[in-house]
Design a protein around this motif. Structure first.
Motif, short mmCIF file in Angstrom:
data_model
loop_
_atom_site.label_atom_id
_atom_site.label_comp_id
_atom_site.label_asym_id
_atom_site.label_seq_id
_atom_site.Cartn_x
_atom_site.Cartn_y
_atom_site.Cartn_z
N SER A 53 0.86 -1.18 0.00
CA SER A 53 0.00 0.00 0.00
C SER A 53 0.90 1.23 0.00
O SER A 53 1.85 1.31 0.78
CB SER A 53 -0.91 0.05 1.23
OG SER A 53 -1.58 1.30 1.29
N SER A 54 0.61 2.17 -0.87
CA SER A 54 1.39 3.41 -0.90
C SER A 54 0.71 4.53 -0.13
O SER A 54 1.21 5.66 -0.12
CB SER A 54 1.61 3.85 -2.36
OG SER A 54 0.36 4.08 -3.01
N SER A 55 -0.42 4.21 0.53
CA SER A 55 -1.16 5.25 1.24
C SER A 55 -1.33 4.99 2.73
O SER A 55 -1.44 5.93 3.53
CB SER A 55 -2.55 5.43 0.62
OG SER A 55 -3.32 4.24 0.77
N LEU A 56 -1.34 3.73 3.15
CA LEU A 56 -1.71 3.40 4.53
C LEU A 56 -0.66 3.91 5.51
O LEU A 56 0.53 3.58 5.41
CB LEU A 56 -1.88 1.89 4.68
CG LEU A 56 -2.49 1.41 6.00
CD1 LEU A 56 -3.90 1.96 6.18
CD2 LEU A 56 -2.51 -0.11 6.06
N GLU A 57 -1.12 4.68 6.51
CA GLU A 57 -0.23 5.29 7.49
C GLU A 57 -0.38 4.69 8.89
O GLU A 57 0.57 4.69 9.67
CB GLU A 57 -0.50 6.80 7.58
CG GLU A 57 -0.28 7.53 6.27
CD GLU A 57 -0.75 8.97 6.34
OE1 GLU A 57 -1.26 9.39 7.42
OE2 GLU A 57 -0.62 9.69 5.33
N SER A 58 -1.59 4.18 9.18
CA SER A 58 -1.86 3.76 10.56
C SER A 58 -2.79 2.55 10.59
O SER A 58 -3.77 2.49 9.85
CB SER A 58 -2.48 4.92 11.34
OG SER A 58 -2.91 4.52 12.61
N ILE A 59 -2.47 1.60 11.48
CA ILE A 59 -3.34 0.46 11.77
C ILE A 59 -3.64 0.51 13.27
O ILE A 59 -2.73 0.38 14.11
CB ILE A 59 -2.67 -0.88 11.41
CG1 ILE A 59 -2.36 -0.92 9.91
CG2 ILE A 59 -3.56 -2.05 11.79
CD1 ILE A 59 -1.53 -2.11 9.48
N GLY A 60 -4.91 0.71 13.60
CA GLY A 60 -5.27 0.90 15.00
C GLY A 60 -5.22 -0.35 15.84
O GLY A 60 -5.09 -0.29 17.06
N GLY A 61 -5.30 -1.51 15.20
CA GLY A 61 -5.25 -2.77 15.92
C GLY A 61 -4.00 -3.56 15.58
O GLY A 61 -2.88 -3.05 15.62
N LYS A 62 -4.20 -4.81 15.19
CA LYS A 62 -3.09 -5.73 14.93
C LYS A 62 -2.82 -5.85 13.43
O LYS A 62 -3.73 -6.02 12.64
CB LYS A 62 -3.43 -7.11 15.50
CG LYS A 62 -2.36 -8.18 15.25
CD LYS A 62 -2.80 -9.54 15.72
CE LYS A 62 -2.88 -9.62 17.23
NZ LYS A 62 -3.14 -11.03 17.68
N PHE A 63 -1.55 -5.78 13.08
CA PHE A 63 -1.10 -6.10 11.73
C PHE A 63 -0.57 -7.53 11.83
O PHE A 63 0.58 -7.77 12.20
CB PHE A 63 -0.02 -5.13 11.28
CG PHE A 63 0.40 -5.27 9.84
CD1 PHE A 63 -0.18 -6.22 8.99
CD2 PHE A 63 1.37 -4.44 9.30
CE1 PHE A 63 0.20 -6.33 7.65
CE2 PHE A 63 1.77 -4.54 7.97
CZ PHE A 63 1.19 -5.50 7.15
N GLU A 64 -1.42 -8.49 11.46
CA GLU A 64 -1.09 -9.90 11.65
C GLU A 64 -0.92 -10.60 10.31
O GLU A 64 -1.78 -10.52 9.44
CB GLU A 64 -2.19 -10.60 12.45
CG GLU A 64 -1.95 -12.10 12.61
CD GLU A 64 -3.09 -12.84 13.28
OE1 GLU A 64 -3.16 -14.07 13.15
OE2 GLU A 64 -3.95 -12.16 13.92
N ILE A 65 0.20 -11.30 10.19
CA ILE A 65 0.42 -12.19 9.05
C ILE A 65 0.85 -13.52 9.63
O ILE A 65 1.86 -13.60 10.32
CB ILE A 65 1.49 -11.64 8.09
CG1 ILE A 65 1.13 -10.24 7.62
CG2 ILE A 65 1.65 -12.57 6.89
CD1 ILE A 65 2.20 -9.58 6.77
N ASN A 66 0.08 -14.55 9.36
CA ASN A 66 0.35 -15.86 9.95
C ASN A 66 0.21 -16.95 8.88
O ASN A 66 -0.84 -17.08 8.25
CB ASN A 66 -0.63 -16.13 11.10
CG ASN A 66 -0.17 -17.28 11.98
OD1 ASN A 66 0.28 -18.31 11.50
ND2 ASN A 66 -0.31 -17.08 13.28
N ASN A 67 1.29 -17.67 8.68
CA ASN A 67 1.31 -18.78 7.73
C ASN A 67 1.01 -18.31 6.31
O ASN A 67 0.13 -18.83 5.63
CB ASN A 67 0.30 -19.87 8.16
CG ASN A 67 0.51 -21.17 7.40
OD1 ASN A 67 1.62 -21.48 6.97
ND2 ASN A 67 -0.56 -21.93 7.23
N ALA A 68 1.81 -17.34 5.88
CA ALA A 68 1.76 -16.88 4.49
C ALA A 68 3.10 -17.26 3.87
O ALA A 68 4.03 -16.45 3.79
CB ALA A 68 1.51 -15.39 4.41
N THR A 69 3.22 -18.50 3.43
CA THR A 69 4.51 -19.09 3.11
C THR A 69 5.06 -18.72 1.73
O THR A 69 6.19 -19.09 1.41
CB THR A 69 4.43 -20.62 3.23
OG1 THR A 69 3.34 -21.10 2.43
CG2 THR A 69 4.20 -21.04 4.67
#
Length: 402
Positions: A83-99
């Motif tokens: 993403s070239s625009s996203l500045e803030s994530i108020g909760g969790k930025f989760e990546i799980n099992n993306a192999t």
């Protein structure tokens, strides 16, 4: 129901600009076409979840803020998340099992409450704002060789484990309110925390360098197990508030330095560091509220400023440390003929071939250290030295201080 609320429009130099927010508890993205649900929204009020078969590339450009979570789970197809625009994530930025994911590019992202990336085994390209604000970060089982995208000054919890290409980690952290866990990363990992002043807990394993030149206070425990460094220095550390310090199984360790350390509000465990032959690096240590347990190949042990140990002192070496034992016996409990600076049981064993085999980590009790008296005395091939051997009053090994 996905709802778009248009904010009041305004006219500027003949053109009309509109801002909008989108509200939905969860927006699911199963393809790049689904991104249109949020691409016109400046703020997404809710969470965004990528489906397990969302495609090779997902570009979330459009929103500047996601108030909830951004989640990718069990997705074996995605290779590029950006993403070239996203500045803030108020909760969790989760990546799980993306192999298959090997690129994460969020060039404006500076804030997320939690970052948790686990089993992202091909991730080797990372671009962040950089990220300067987060409460918790965990990076586990990635292919990253640098963490330059993270520029945190404070954090609650930080865990780095099983990042096998990571060879250097330098951070401008000044304080850490929860746990710092670094273990099982690259075999040559060097960790440099030049501005860290205060930390609650840390557990460090499998690193070749760990630098904390400004650290002054550990609120809880500091544990160093199975590391590869030859030297360890904490030049400005003065005390722990409520926790243990332990060094176990650091086979290359030869020298340590704690020149300003005075108060250990917990226990001290130094065991099975086979290259460490002297324990003389606490010249100003005065108070220990737990126990002291030392196991190794020591030829000399001294605590010249020691004034009070609430727990036991249990020492055993493969070498002849009878002179050190004799000197330390002066601090033994009064019931053992000493001056009572040590309140728990005092035991010191020389010439014990099995000294490195006992690494039991019980050091916080006020009495004897678990498994430290009878087993050593009966099994050791060497000499057990305590206050009685120097013409002082002998008592049972389980006696408590008067």
């Amino acid at each position: 129901m996905f709802v778009k609320h248009l904010l009041p429009a305004f006219v500027a130099i003949g053109s009309v600009a509109a801002q909008s927010s989108c509200s939905s508890k969860t927006t699911t993205i199963n393809s790049q076409d689904d991104v249109s649900k949020i691409s016109g929204c400046r703020k997404v009020e809710g969470s965004v979840v990528l489906g397990s078969e969302s495609g090779a590339t997902i570009d979330l450009t459009g929103p500047r803020e996601i108030t909830g979570d951004l989640i990718v789970r069990n997705n074996g197809q995605i290779q590029n998340l950006q993403s070239s625009s996203l500045e803030s994530i108020g909760g969790k930025f989760e990546i799980n099992n993306a192999t298959s994911l090997n690129v994460i590019s969020f060039e404006k992202l500076t804030s997320a409450t939690t970052v948790e990336w686990v089993s992202v085994t091909r991730l080797d390209t990372l671009t962040l704002g950089p990220l300067t604000k987060a409460k918790s970060v965990r990076l586990s089982d990635t292919f990253l060789n640098t963490l330059d995208g993270f520029a945190l000054s404070t954090v609650t919890d930080l865990k780095l484990d099983n990042n096998r290409r990571l060879s250097k980690y330098t951070s401008e952290l000044t304080s850490l309110d929860g746990q710092l866990v670094i273990q099982a990363n690259g075999l040559s990992l060097e960790v440099d925390l030049p501005k860290l002043v205060w930390i609650t807990e840390m557990a460090i394993a499998n690193v070749t360098k760990f630098s904390i030149p400004q650290l002054q206070v550990v609120n809880g425990s500091a544990r160093f197990d199975s590391n590869f460094f030859e030297t360890f220095s904490a030049p400005n550390l003065t005390h722990t508030e409520d926790g243990d310090i332990s060094f176990v199984g650091n086979g290359f360790l030869k020298n340590m330095s704690f020149p300003k350390f005075t108060d250990l509000n917990g226990g001290l465990l130094i065991a099975n560091n086979t290259g460490l032959d002297r324990v003389t690096f606490f010249p100003k240590l005065e108070k220990v509220t737990g126990a002291i347990k030392l196991r190794g190949n020591f030829t000399e042990i001294s605590f010249p400023s020691l004034d009070n140990v609430k727990g036991a002192v249990d020492i055993s070496s493969t070498a002849d440390i009878r002179k050190s034992c004799e000197k330390l016996s002066e601090f033994a409990p009064r019931s053992q003929g000493g001056d009572g600076k040590i309140e728990g049981v005092f035991t010191c064993t020389a010439n014990n071939d099995k000294a490195n085999e006992d690494t039991d980590q019980s050091t916080s009790g006020s009495g004897q250290v678990d498994g430290s008296d009878e087993n050593d005395e009966n099994s050791a091939s060497g000499v057990v030295l305590n206050a009685a051997l120097f013409g002082l009053v002998a008592v049972a090994a389980v006696a408590s201080a008067l």
